[in-house]
Design a protein around this motif. Structure first.
Motif, PDB file in Angstrom:
ATOM      1  N   MET A   1       0.841  -1.207   0.000  1.00 10.80           N
ATOM      2  CA  MET A   1       0.000   0.000   0.000  1.00 10.80           C
ATOM      3  C   MET A   1       0.874   1.255   0.000  1.00 10.80           C
ATOM      4  SD  MET A   1      -2.620   1.403   2.909  1.00 10.80           S
ATOM      5  CE  MET A   1      -1.327   1.915   4.016  1.00 10.80           C
ATOM      6  N   GLU A   2       0.452   2.221  -0.760  1.00 11.53           N
ATOM      7  CA  GLU A   2       1.195   3.474  -0.875  1.00 11.53           C
ATOM      8  C   GLU A   2       0.344   4.626  -0.350  1.00 11.53           C
ATOM      9  OE1 GLU A   2       3.555   5.259  -4.437  1.00 11.53           O
ATOM     10  OE2 GLU A   2       2.339   3.577  -5.120  1.00 11.53           O
ATOM     11  N   ASN A   3       0.987   5.610   0.271  1.00 12.62           N
ATOM     12  CA  ASN A   3       0.285   6.854   0.589  1.00 12.62           C
ATOM     13  C   ASN A   3       0.686   7.839  -0.477  1.00 12.62           C
ATOM     14  OD1 ASN A   3      -0.652   5.778   2.928  1.00 12.62           O
ATOM     15  ND2 ASN A   3       1.011   6.584   4.168  1.00 12.62           N
ATOM     16  N   LEU A   4      -0.268   8.392  -1.167  1.00  9.05           N
ATOM     17  CA  LEU A   4       0.104   9.371  -2.183  1.00  9.05           C
ATOM     18  C   LEU A   4      -1.013  10.386  -2.395  1.00  9.05           C
ATOM     19  CD1 LEU A   4      -1.436   8.438  -5.016  1.00  9.05           C
ATOM     20  CD2 LEU A   4       0.324   6.742  -4.987  1.00  9.05           C
ATOM     21  N   ILE A   5      -0.667  11.416  -3.159  1.00 13.51           N
ATOM     22  CA  ILE A   5      -1.639  12.455  -3.481  1.00 13.51           C
ATOM     23  C   ILE A   5      -2.140  12.211  -4.902  1.00 13.51           C
ATOM     24  CG2 ILE A   5      -1.941  14.947  -3.878  1.00 13.51           C
ATOM     25  CD1 ILE A   5      -1.292  14.546  -1.018  1.00 13.51           C
ATOM     26  N   GLU A  25      -2.392  11.311 -12.030  1.00 14.11           N
ATOM     27  CA  GLU A  25      -1.407  10.265 -11.743  1.00 14.11           C
ATOM     28  C   GLU A  25      -1.903   8.895 -12.228  1.00 14.11           C
ATOM     29  OE1 GLU A  25      -2.666  12.381  -9.560  1.00 14.11           O
ATOM     30  OE2 GLU A  25      -0.992  13.674  -8.992  1.00 14.11           O
ATOM     31  N   ASP A  26      -0.966   7.996 -12.390  1.00 18.21           N
ATOM     32  CA  ASP A  26      -1.313   6.662 -12.875  1.00 18.21           C
ATOM     33  C   ASP A  26      -0.728   5.592 -11.958  1.00 18.21           C
ATOM     34  OD1 ASP A  26      -2.771   5.334 -14.664  1.00 18.21           O
ATOM     35  OD2 ASP A  26      -1.398   5.595 -16.363  1.00 18.21           O
ATOM     36  N   PRO A  27      -1.216   5.492 -10.728  1.00 22.42           N
ATOM     37  CA  PRO A  27      -0.640   4.509  -9.800  1.00 22.42           C
ATOM     38  C   PRO A  27      -0.961   3.077 -10.241  1.00 22.42           C
ATOM     39  CG  PRO A  27      -2.610   5.493  -8.854  1.00 22.42           C
ATOM     40  CD  PRO A  27      -2.351   6.221 -10.145  1.00 22.42           C
ATOM     41  N   ASP A  28      -0.215   2.144  -9.675  1.00 18.06           N
ATOM     42  CA  ASP A  28      -0.380   0.745 -10.036  1.00 18.06           C
ATOM     43  C   ASP A  28      -1.517   0.118  -9.219  1.00 18.06           C
ATOM     44  OD1 ASP A  28       0.513  -1.218 -11.636  1.00 18.06           O
ATOM     45  OD2 ASP A  28       1.943  -2.036 -10.172  1.00 18.06           O
ATOM     46  N   PHE A  29      -2.489  -0.464  -9.861  1.00 18.46           N
ATOM     47  CA  PHE A  29      -3.549  -1.202  -9.155  1.00 18.46           C
ATOM     48  C   PHE A  29      -4.238  -2.117 -10.146  1.00 18.46           C
ATOM     49  CE2 PHE A  29      -5.525   2.629 -10.773  1.00 18.46           C
ATOM     50  CZ  PHE A  29      -6.709   2.178 -11.321  1.00 18.46           C
ATOM     51  N   SER A  30      -5.051  -3.028  -9.633  1.00 19.97           N
ATOM     52  CA  SER A  30      -5.770  -3.980 -10.490  1.00 19.97           C
ATOM     53  C   SER A  30      -7.268  -3.808 -10.286  1.00 19.97           C
ATOM     54  CB  SER A  30      -5.382  -5.410 -10.117  1.00 19.97           C
ATOM     55  OG  SER A  30      -3.997  -5.584 -10.250  1.00 19.97           O
ATOM     56  N   PRO A  31      -8.065  -4.277 -11.244  1.00 24.83           N
ATOM     57  CA  PRO A  31      -9.514  -4.187 -11.065  1.00 24.83           C
ATOM     58  C   PRO A  31      -9.930  -4.903  -9.776  1.00 24.83           C
ATOM     59  CG  PRO A  31      -8.979  -4.937 -13.276  1.00 24.83           C
ATOM     60  CD  PRO A  31      -7.692  -4.907 -12.515  1.00 24.83           C
ATOM     61  N   GLY A  32     -10.856  -4.325  -9.059  1.00 22.98           N
ATOM     62  CA  GLY A  32     -11.336  -4.916  -7.804  1.00 22.98           C
ATOM     63  C   GLY A  32     -10.713  -4.262  -6.582  1.00 22.98           C
ATOM     64  N   GLN A  33      -9.565  -3.629  -6.771  1.00 23.67           N
ATOM     65  CA  GLN A  33      -8.927  -2.984  -5.620  1.00 23.67           C
ATOM     66  C   GLN A  33      -9.538  -1.604  -5.366  1.00 23.67           C
ATOM     67  OE1 GLN A  33      -4.665  -3.673  -6.849  1.00 23.67           O
ATOM     68  NE2 GLN A  33      -4.633  -4.613  -4.818  1.00 23.67           N
ATOM     69  N   PHE A  34      -9.322  -1.092  -4.169  1.00 24.44           N
ATOM     70  CA  PHE A  34      -9.949   0.179  -3.831  1.00 24.44           C
ATOM     71  C   PHE A  34      -8.949   1.147  -3.206  1.00 24.44           C
ATOM     72  CE2 PHE A  34     -10.337  -0.210   0.804  1.00 24.44           C
ATOM     73  CZ  PHE A  34     -10.186  -1.574   0.993  1.00 24.44           C
ATOM     74  N   VAL A  35      -9.409   2.387  -3.094  1.00 26.84           N
ATOM     75  CA  VAL A  35      -8.590   3.454  -2.518  1.00 26.84           C
ATOM     76  C   VAL A  35      -9.349   4.034  -1.333  1.00 26.84           C
ATOM     77  CG1 VAL A  35      -9.608   5.081  -4.194  1.00 26.84           C
ATOM     78  CG2 VAL A  35      -7.504   5.695  -3.026  1.00 26.84           C
ATOM     79  N   ILE A  77      -5.893  15.121  -3.444  1.00 31.57           N
ATOM     80  CA  ILE A  77      -6.513  14.279  -2.411  1.00 31.57           C
ATOM     81  C   ILE A  77      -5.489  13.282  -1.881  1.00 31.57           C
ATOM     82  CG2 ILE A  77      -8.425  12.708  -1.901  1.00 31.57           C
ATOM     83  CD1 ILE A  77      -9.761  13.857  -4.500  1.00 31.57           C
ATOM     84  N   ARG A  78      -5.362  13.273  -0.551  1.00 31.17           N
ATOM     85  CA  ARG A  78      -4.445  12.315   0.078  1.00 31.17           C
ATOM     86  C   ARG A  78      -5.106  10.928   0.055  1.00 31.17           C
ATOM     87  NH1 ARG A  78      -0.047  13.202   2.938  1.00 31.17           N
ATOM     88  NH2 ARG A  78      -0.504  15.417   3.092  1.00 31.17           N
ATOM     89  N   CYS A  79      -4.368   9.946  -0.437  1.00 33.19           N
ATOM     90  CA  CYS A  79      -4.965   8.619  -0.665  1.00 33.19           C
ATOM     91  C   CYS A  79      -4.074   7.495  -0.149  1.00 33.19           C
ATOM     92  CB  CYS A  79      -5.127   8.371  -2.163  1.00 33.19           C
ATOM     93  SG  CYS A  79      -6.203   9.517  -2.965  1.00 33.19           S
ATOM     94  N   HIS A  80      -4.708   6.380   0.117  1.00 29.53           N
ATOM     95  CA  HIS A  80      -4.002   5.141   0.463  1.00 29.53           C
ATOM     96  C   HIS A  80      -4.479   4.095  -0.533  1.00 29.53           C
ATOM     97  CE1 HIS A  80      -3.115   7.178   4.251  1.00 29.53           C
ATOM     98  NE2 HIS A  80      -4.340   7.617   4.128  1.00 29.53           N
ATOM     99  N   LEU A  81      -3.530   3.538  -1.280  1.00 32.90           N
ATOM    100  CA  LEU A  81      -3.899   2.557  -2.305  1.00 32.90           C
ATOM    101  C   LEU A  81      -2.681   1.778  -2.773  1.00 32.90           C
ATOM    102  CD1 LEU A  81      -4.497   4.131  -5.815  1.00 32.90           C
ATOM    103  CD2 LEU A  81      -2.986   5.145  -4.169  1.00 32.90           C
TER     104      LEU A  81
END
Ligand code: FES
Length: 218
Positions: A1-5, A25-35, A77-81
């Motif tokens: 998990m990454e903390n990012l804006i 931004e284009d962070p790495d994630f897969s379908p089904g995952q959430f932020v 927006i500060r995010c965790h994903l």
């Protein structure tokens, strides 16, 4: 998990109360995952991740101050994903049945795996999408009755998911359900997302958010 804006690039209105937020931004994630996204009161809100117009995007239904802030005011927006487990669709022909609040996730499944998409909305859409859309509860139920696929992923409000589930469960098909509405912290700390399954207690944020329908006690 990454903390990012995440920086909002564009906001598109889908229907009366739901918006697509597209990010730079284009962070790495897969379908089904959430932020989990932070709002000013430091309340974190979960959103299933997806893509729209080739960019990272989420769909946000206005429910209160936090979601209004994300749609109308926030720029960064500060995010965790990414959080939760990826969903890898079965090989057979399947369909994602989604509300407008999950349309970006469905769009990503369509983009990567060619999954067909049906959108159910209580109110007419105010923008064009590439997906078949049915408006209103009756039209939604009638359309679901006519579907003929090997598997389904249902993602929307609990009421909508239960409507589709009650029709489709009688068939010999695989059904998956996204349960991100249950989540509080998103990282396994608060236990607010505990659900009873046929195999004991599970947590939506760490065991899901997508579950096989036949393991749920619905
Ligand atoms: S949302 Fe807090 S433990 Fe799952």
């Amino acid at each position: 998990m990454e903390n990012l804006i995440l920086t909002k690039k564009k906001v598109l209105q889908i229907n009366e109360d739901t918006f697509i937020l597209i990010f730079e931004e284009d962070p790495d994630f897969s379908p089904g995952q959430f932020v989990m996204m932070e709002t000013p009161a430091l309340v974190r809100k979960p959103f299933i991740l997806g893509r729209w117009m080739g960019k990272t995007a989420i769909s946000v239904k206005i429910r209160g101050k936090g979601t209004k802030y994300l749609v109308f005011e926030a720029t960064q927006i500060r995010c965790h994903l990414p959080l939760g487990n990826p969903f890898v669709p079965p090989n057979e022909r399947g369909m994602a049945i989604v509300s407008t609040a999950s349309i970006t996730m469905a769009s990503m499944l369509n983009e990567i795996y060619g999954v067909e998409v049906l959108v159910g909305s209580r109110t007419p859409l105010v923008m064009k999408t590439p997906f078949e859309t049915v408006v209103g509860d009756n039209a939604f139920e009638e359309r679901i009755k006519k579907l003929d696929y090997e598997w389904y992923l249902i993602s929307g409000s609990i009421e909508m998911e239960k409507k589709a589930w009650n029709i489709l469960k009688k068939r010999k098909t695989e059904i998956f359900l996204a349960l991100e509405e249950y989540m509080g912290c998103g990282i396994g700390a608060c236990k607010s997302c505990a659900i009873q399954t046929k195999y004991g207690i599970k947590h939506v944020c760490t065991d899901g958010p997508i579950f096989r329908g036949d393991e749920l006690c619905w």
